[in-house]
Design a protein around this motif. Structure first.
Motif, PDB file in Angstrom:
ATOM      1  N   ASP A  10      42.279  26.587  34.768  1.00 42.11           N
ATOM      2  CA  ASP A  10      43.678  27.022  34.710  1.00 42.11           C
ATOM      3  C   ASP A  10      44.403  26.450  35.919  1.00 42.11           C
ATOM      4  O   ASP A  10      44.228  26.930  37.035  1.00 42.11           O
ATOM      5  CB  ASP A  10      43.767  28.548  34.719  1.00 42.11           C
ATOM      6  CG  ASP A  10      45.198  29.049  34.659  1.00 42.11           C
ATOM      7  OD1 ASP A  10      46.150  28.236  34.773  1.00 42.11           O
ATOM      8  OD2 ASP A  10      45.376  30.274  34.523  1.00 42.11           O
ATOM      9  N   ALA A  13      46.077  28.969  38.448  1.00 39.33           N
ATOM     10  CA  ALA A  13      45.332  30.065  39.082  1.00 39.33           C
ATOM     11  C   ALA A  13      45.261  29.875  40.602  1.00 39.33           C
ATOM     12  O   ALA A  13      44.605  28.951  41.089  1.00 39.33           O
ATOM     13  CB  ALA A  13      43.933  30.167  38.499  1.00 39.33           C
ATOM     14  N   SER A  16      42.062  33.573  45.391  1.00 37.36           N
ATOM     15  CA  SER A  16      42.086  35.018  45.634  1.00 37.36           C
ATOM     16  C   SER A  16      42.169  35.388  47.107  1.00 37.36           C
ATOM     17  O   SER A  16      42.426  36.540  47.431  1.00 37.36           O
ATOM     18  CB  SER A  16      40.850  35.674  45.007  1.00 37.36           C
ATOM     19  OG  SER A  16      39.666  35.199  45.621  1.00 37.36           O
ATOM     20  N   CYS A  38      36.751  29.628  41.717  1.00 41.32           N
ATOM     21  CA  CYS A  38      36.680  29.640  40.261  1.00 41.32           C
ATOM     22  C   CYS A  38      37.922  28.926  39.729  1.00 41.32           C
ATOM     23  O   CYS A  38      39.052  29.293  40.065  1.00 41.32           O
ATOM     24  CB  CYS A  38      36.614  31.071  39.742  1.00 41.32           C
ATOM     25  SG  CYS A  38      36.605  31.176  37.943  1.00 41.32           S
ATOM     26  N   ALA A  40      39.001  28.917  36.756  1.00 37.99           N
ATOM     27  CA  ALA A  40      39.665  29.666  35.686  1.00 37.99           C
ATOM     28  C   ALA A  40      40.591  30.747  36.227  1.00 37.99           C
ATOM     29  O   ALA A  40      41.669  30.968  35.697  1.00 37.99           O
ATOM     30  CB  ALA A  40      38.633  30.291  34.756  1.00 37.99           C
ATOM     31  N   CYS A  41      40.156  31.436  37.302  1.00 36.99           N
ATOM     32  CA  CYS A  41      40.941  32.580  37.776  1.00 36.99           C
ATOM     33  C   CYS A  41      41.264  32.556  39.268  1.00 36.99           C
ATOM     34  O   CYS A  41      42.021  33.394  39.738  1.00 36.99           O
ATOM     35  CB  CYS A  41      40.226  33.887  37.431  1.00 36.99           C
ATOM     36  SG  CYS A  41      38.717  34.176  38.369  1.00 36.99           S
ATOM     37  N   GLY A  42      40.681  31.625  40.034  1.00 39.12           N
ATOM     38  CA  GLY A  42      40.972  31.526  41.454  1.00 39.12           C
ATOM     39  C   GLY A  42      40.074  32.347  42.356  1.00 39.12           C
ATOM     40  O   GLY A  42      40.226  32.314  43.575  1.00 39.12           O
ATOM     41  N   HIS A  43      39.115  33.065  41.799  1.00 36.94           N
ATOM     42  CA  HIS A  43      38.208  33.882  42.609  1.00 36.94           C
ATOM     43  C   HIS A  43      37.501  33.011  43.639  1.00 36.94           C
ATOM     44  O   HIS A  43      36.958  31.959  43.310  1.00 36.94           O
ATOM     45  CB  HIS A  43      37.172  34.545  41.704  1.00 36.94           C
ATOM     46  CG  HIS A  43      36.134  35.321  42.436  1.00 36.94           C
ATOM     47  ND1 HIS A  43      34.984  34.737  42.924  1.00 36.94           N
ATOM     48  CD2 HIS A  43      36.081  36.625  42.782  1.00 36.94           C
ATOM     49  CE1 HIS A  43      34.258  35.657  43.532  1.00 36.94           C
ATOM     50  NE2 HIS A  43      34.908  36.814  43.458  1.00 36.94           N
ATOM     51  N   HIS A  58      29.860  35.325  39.938  1.00 37.09           N
ATOM     52  CA  HIS A  58      31.163  35.626  39.335  1.00 37.09           C
ATOM     53  C   HIS A  58      31.391  34.764  38.093  1.00 37.09           C
ATOM     54  O   HIS A  58      31.754  35.279  37.030  1.00 37.09           O
ATOM     55  CB  HIS A  58      32.307  35.383  40.326  1.00 37.09           C
ATOM     56  CG  HIS A  58      33.619  35.192  39.635  1.00 37.09           C
ATOM     57  ND1 HIS A  58      34.373  36.249  39.172  1.00 37.09           N
ATOM     58  CD2 HIS A  58      34.277  34.061  39.254  1.00 37.09           C
ATOM     59  CE1 HIS A  58      35.452  35.786  38.561  1.00 37.09           C
ATOM     60  NE2 HIS A  58      35.413  34.463  38.599  1.00 37.09           N
ATOM     61  N   ALA A  62      31.791  36.297  34.375  1.00 40.02           N
ATOM     62  CA  ALA A  62      33.116  36.218  33.764  1.00 40.02           C
ATOM     63  C   ALA A  62      33.184  35.207  32.624  1.00 40.02           C
ATOM     64  O   ALA A  62      34.189  35.163  31.908  1.00 40.02           O
ATOM     65  CB  ALA A  62      34.151  35.862  34.844  1.00 40.02           C
ATOM     66  N   HIS A  64      33.302  31.955  33.116  1.00 41.16           N
ATOM     67  CA  HIS A  64      34.165  30.887  33.620  1.00 41.16           C
ATOM     68  C   HIS A  64      33.283  29.701  34.002  1.00 41.16           C
ATOM     69  O   HIS A  64      32.533  29.782  34.971  1.00 41.16           O
ATOM     70  CB  HIS A  64      34.965  31.364  34.830  1.00 41.16           C
ATOM     71  CG  HIS A  64      35.927  32.453  34.503  1.00 41.16           C
ATOM     72  ND1 HIS A  64      36.488  33.251  35.476  1.00 41.16           N
ATOM     73  CD2 HIS A  64      36.434  32.884  33.320  1.00 41.16           C
ATOM     74  CE1 HIS A  64      37.306  34.128  34.900  1.00 41.16           C
ATOM     75  NE2 HIS A  64      37.282  33.916  33.597  1.00 41.16           N
TER      76      HIS A  64
END
Length: 119
Positions: A10, A13, A16, A38, A40-43, A58, A62, A64
């Motif tokens: 993404d 994203a 975090s 990550c 996909a989500c920025g973790h 993670h 998830a 990802h």
């Protein structure tokens, strides 16, 4: 600029934070060797050489598939499902932890025998 559309990445994203979310939150030994993001989500999590290996944990939990480096000067993407490196789209800044944050990190949390504790 290329128009990348890779499932699992993404390009909007944001990261975090500046360090491993779990290590900073008290899960594990509280320090890391390198950081991974990550896609996909920025973790932000710690790498597989770190004691807790939070980034891969993670991503797998998830679903990802892509991680990218959160280290200065590195811009690769790694697909956990295929075990291959990819080129991917630019992600929102910051693209790495702060330059003044040591590696390993965070400052003041890394034990003197950290090299003995790596995977």
């Amino acid at each position: 600029m290329a128009n990348y559309q890779i499932p699992g990445i993404d390009p909007s994203a944001a990261p975090s934070g500046d360090g491993c979310a779990e290590c900073l939150g008290g899960d594990g030994q509280g320090w890391w060797l390198h950081l991974r993001r990550c896609a996909a989500c920025g973790h932000i999590g710690c790498c597989d050489s770190s004691p807790a290996q939070h980034a891969t944990k993670h991503a797998r939990a998830a679903g990802h598939p892509f991680l990218t480096s959160f280290e200065p000067g590195e811009d690769w993407f790694w697909n956990l499902e295929t075990g291959e490196y990819y080129e991917g789209p630019p992600l929102p800044p910051p693209t790495s932890h702060p330059a003044d944050q040591p590696t390993p990190g965070p400052r003041g949390q890394v034990p003197a025998n950290w090299q003995d504790l790596l995977h």
